[in-house]
Design an enzyme around this catalytic site. Structure first.
Site, PDB file in Angstrom:
ATOM      1  N   GLY A 156      45.488  44.912  30.340  1.00 44.64           N
ATOM      2  CA  GLY A 156      46.058  44.451  31.603  1.00 44.64           C
ATOM      3  C   GLY A 156      45.159  43.445  32.295  1.00 44.64           C
ATOM      4  N   GLY A 157      43.868  43.735  32.312  1.00 46.17           N
ATOM      5  CA  GLY A 157      42.925  42.828  32.961  1.00 46.17           C
ATOM      6  C   GLY A 157      42.873  41.475  32.267  1.00 46.17           C
ATOM      7  CD  GLU A 188      36.478  49.767  37.333  1.00 45.69           C
ATOM      8  OE1 GLU A 188      36.774  50.491  36.367  1.00 45.69           O
ATOM      9  OE2 GLU A 188      36.527  50.138  38.520  1.00 45.69           O
ATOM     10  CB  CYS A 217      36.044  53.535  35.656  1.00 47.97           C
ATOM     11  SG  CYS A 217      37.463  53.409  36.708  1.00 47.97           S
TER      12      CYS A 217
END
Lengths: 525, 525
Positions: free
Chosen positions: B245-246, B265, B302
């Site tokens: 996605g990033g 992130e 994360c």
């Protein structure tokens, strides 16, 4: 010192395997000896690998060591003496006084970064001490400091063979940040670059630093730069040059397996707003100041005033008439390179052929041709708003006056501008209300807003922003001039519950470096 | 408060024109009422245009106004009461205590940014007074301050429905910086998002701010996010989610006519180094702490410890045996969404099928299936160095132990790691020399280095870095947690020779905001 045409790879001097080329004397119109040898893949790899190896030991040096190293570079540049100035004059066509001034600026900014290193705020030292009794959970001990990004690729600019080149602002900022630097010399001044490169090479050796802290790649063609930016050791890029060049490097950097930041300073037309009261009061004086700024250095400054905006009417006509008249008396000047000369002629030709633009005046061409002839055009704001060609930078002593029918249209033009390095407001007290109205728009568009001056002249200081929104630069968050330039090459690291003996000095208890530390959010020293 | 499934566009609530969808209760395995309506192009355009219009008046508010606005958002979130917690529990499967804690963290960080606004250092106020007598040229008056980048697109994360979502760290930092925010709600918790969005909407109205300061777009599919990032009004992006996605958003942002910064992130396996003396002294205690950290929140952090490195030998065997045994007694947990559950099972399946990895243990599966079963694997360092699959993040309660044959190999593994959010050193006094040797490598690889703890648990404070080199994030120069997060949404502007009355308060003479100013390079208040 002998100019050999080699690349400087760490402590070595290596004859590049690529194409040979010569520096060109634009005033004399002839090649200069000796031949330069374009660095090949092997030289690029070697420079980048040495930089990679040098990064940890170099950034581990204390700030005082790096400060002295920067000062030593300045010293060795001065020590090059007149050879440097003469070679730079030959390669750039720039006059002696300008290059001596530029040398002063170059060593001045190296010394300023030494001051920055000693002052220490660049480390952003922060300490949040542990709170073992906090409820519901204890707080850990947490500290933050900045470290360098890694080896930086710096591209020398054509228009400042010293101050934006091998030992220029990007190099000084990156070295201050603890980043090794691999410079790609601009092929318009390879001899100047080599001389300065050898001064840095000497400073590295004298300081006992790892040789990879600095390398200089010489060469022609785009391949060299692209391969340098593609190299996995490189972690950031500093560039000053054309929009096309900057965009190409941004694309290369974004396409890497690991994308890296690119700080490209690219293009700007630096709008100057002549507000009505100021224009009424001193149209002629403003015109004289404008022409001087426009023609400074044959217009070859990033901050050259390429666009002037004012309300249509008799005051603007007085300004135009005076500017046209003064410009008509000025002589063409030698430009930095044959390529810049050609691009300038094409740009002026585009404006001359544009049906919305009218040529008000041109300067005196040289008998032999081949020089940059000053040129002044005008157009209406309506046309400026609809014809994107009128917003294109023409690098050199050309400018465009835009007549706005009213204040609202001036506001609209401001709102439609692309990102710029600077915007200038010529105003008197009666113009404050209009200035207040324009300021928020200009803040969104530019990096530096000036009142009652001209944008050429970029002070190297704490408060300078030489940057701005795209396409003036690739990254509006930075500046390439002034002390804030160091921040572009830094990133934060935080340390949780580390024993004192393993903490970097900047964030140890007792503050051994005696720098500003932010403790629980409060600055202390 | 009624959940309607609408997008919140400025002060309006608009039923999106796109596909309908429902929130899903992962514990109960069923859809939740009501239907949500995906925002279409018209809603995106409207939200972004309102944000564009709001930017100048919003950033012109004084810091105190924005501080109170952030505090008011916190107040209105608390005021949502148990409805918010219950809806978040339903949509995420997370337990009450965790969500109450997360709410505390969310309002705490809003209040912390209010404190940052009042303290004022974020403005980086700098003043270099004119030096009219300077030789050879006078110095102009030059001042610098930071302004917001412009409207920011924020993407809510699935794993923190409050703290990294609609009113999470990215939103708080951007609003503090003076940037309007357009949030794309995460479709895993649309009701939670709408409730928080309505709290912000109320705070905007009560503060009398322009409505475009905040909008919330709800929806499913990638189209919505891509169109949001493509919108010309948007000037920066905050994202927490998958690497895929990033990377997609980075590509969209880089391909815009005007590229913009993306703070994504993305992924991190957060290596934990068990240094030899610490491992010898407390292998069992370390194993217990590790399993607790790994399983916290069903591993959906994360900063989850997805990789453990130690020297091969009996101490590591003790650690492995204890960790395997403890993990085998732990139950599977409900994961945040069906998508995350599927991705986790695939990731564990990949490791189970990898010929270099050996499964040491797994937790207790639920009778009905469909939960995240903890899993522990081991592999040799040789294989880790050659098989990139072993470095891939498995988001959830799975980890991989790597046995290194010696300290040199541990160093080599560290050197070969991709960018990470964190690295942890478990050490005792006898390990300091080895830690000192590893630290420079880890500084290059991560945003936060911890000693003798575990990486889960991210303090919101001045010194936190929740960031790190690519691919942990898209931009190692920032943090998405802690007060330094505000800097991501700011850029410098400098003001030359502006009359006092036209200067921003932060850099006026007399320092009316009573903030830190850097005058001629020296910090003063």
């Amino acid at each position: 010192m002998n100019i050999t045409g080699e690349s400087l790879i760490g402590a070595s001097c290596i004859k590049g395997a690529g194409a040979d080329f010569f520096a060109f004397d634009p005033a004399a119109g002839k090649d200069l000896e000796p031949a330069f040898h374009t660095a090949g893949k092997a030289e690029i790899d070697c420079a980048c690998e040495l930089a990679r190896i040098a990064f940890d030991p170099y950034r581990a040096t204390d700030p005082e060591t790096r400060a002295r190293f920067l000062e030593s570079i300045a010293h060795h540049i001065i020590e090059l003496g007149d050879q440097l100035i003469e070679r730079a004059m030959q390669e750039s066509g720039l006059p002696r006084a300008r290059l001596e001034g530029e040398r002063g600026r170059t060593v001045g900014q190296l010394r300023l970064f030494a001051e920055v290193l000693r002052e220490g705020s660049w480390q952003e030292a922060r300490i949040d001490p542990a709170l073992p009794e906090r409820q519901p959970l204890p707080r850990v001990d947490l500290r933050l400091r900045m470290i360098g990004l890694g080896p930086v690729a710096v591209f020398g600019a054509s228009n400042f063979p010293l101050a934006f080149s091998v030992a220029g602002g990007d190099t000084a900022a990156a070295l201050a940040a603890g980043c090794p630097v691999v410079v790609k010399a601009h092929p318009a001044h390879p001899g100047t670059s080599e001389l300065v490169g050898r001064a840095i090479q000497r400073a590295v050796a004298e300081a006992g630093l790892p040789e990879g802290v600095f390398s200089l790649l010489t060469g022609v063609g785009n391949q060299l730069g692209a391969e340098l930016v593609r190299h996995p050791a490189i972690q950031a890029v500093g560039f000053t040059g054309s929009r096309q060049g900057g965009l190409a490097l941004m694309a290369v950097a974004a396409a890497r397996p690991q994308p890296i930041p690119v700080y490209a300073e690219m293009s700007s037309i630096n709008p100057v707003f002549l507000l009505p009261h100021a224009l009424a009061e001193k149209a002629e004086a403003l015109a004289a100041g404008f022409v001087d700024s426009l023609l400074l250095g044959v217009g070859q400054f990033c901050t050259n005033p390429g666009l002037v905006l004012a309300l249509a009417g008799p005051d603007l006509e007085r300004f135009s008439a005076t500017a046209a008249e003064q410009l008509a008396q000025r002589h063409a000047g030698t430009m930095l390179s044959a390529g810049i000369q050609r691009a300038y002629e094409q740009g002026v030709g585009r404006l001359a052929g544009n049906r919305h633009a009218r040529q008000l005046s041109h300067g005196i061409a040289s008998e032999t041709g081949g020089k940059g002839v000053p040129a002044l055009f005008s157009a209406g704001a309506e046309d400026f708003l609809t014809d994107p060609q009128l917003s294109e930078e023409v690098f050199g002593p050309a400018s465009l006056l835009i007549a706005c029918k009213d204040v609202a249209q001036m506001h609209e033009v401001a709102e439609r501008l692309e990102g710029q390095l600077t915007a200038t407001l010529q105003m008197s007290d009666g113009d404050h209300a209009l200035a207040r109205d324009l300021l928020p728009v200009l803040e969104r568009k530019v990096g530096r807003i000036l009142a009652n001056g001209f944008p050429t002249g970029v002070e190297v200081s704490y408060s300078m922003v030489h940057g701005g929104p795209f396409p003036a630069t690739s990254d509006s968050r930075g500046t390439s001039v002034g002390t804030a330039a160091i921040q572009r090459f830094l990133r934060p690291v935080s340390y949780q519950n580390l024993p004192q003996t393993l903490l970097p000095a900047a964030i140890q208890d007792g503050n051994p470096l005696a720098i500003w530390q932010r403790i629980n959010g409060q600055l202390k020293k």
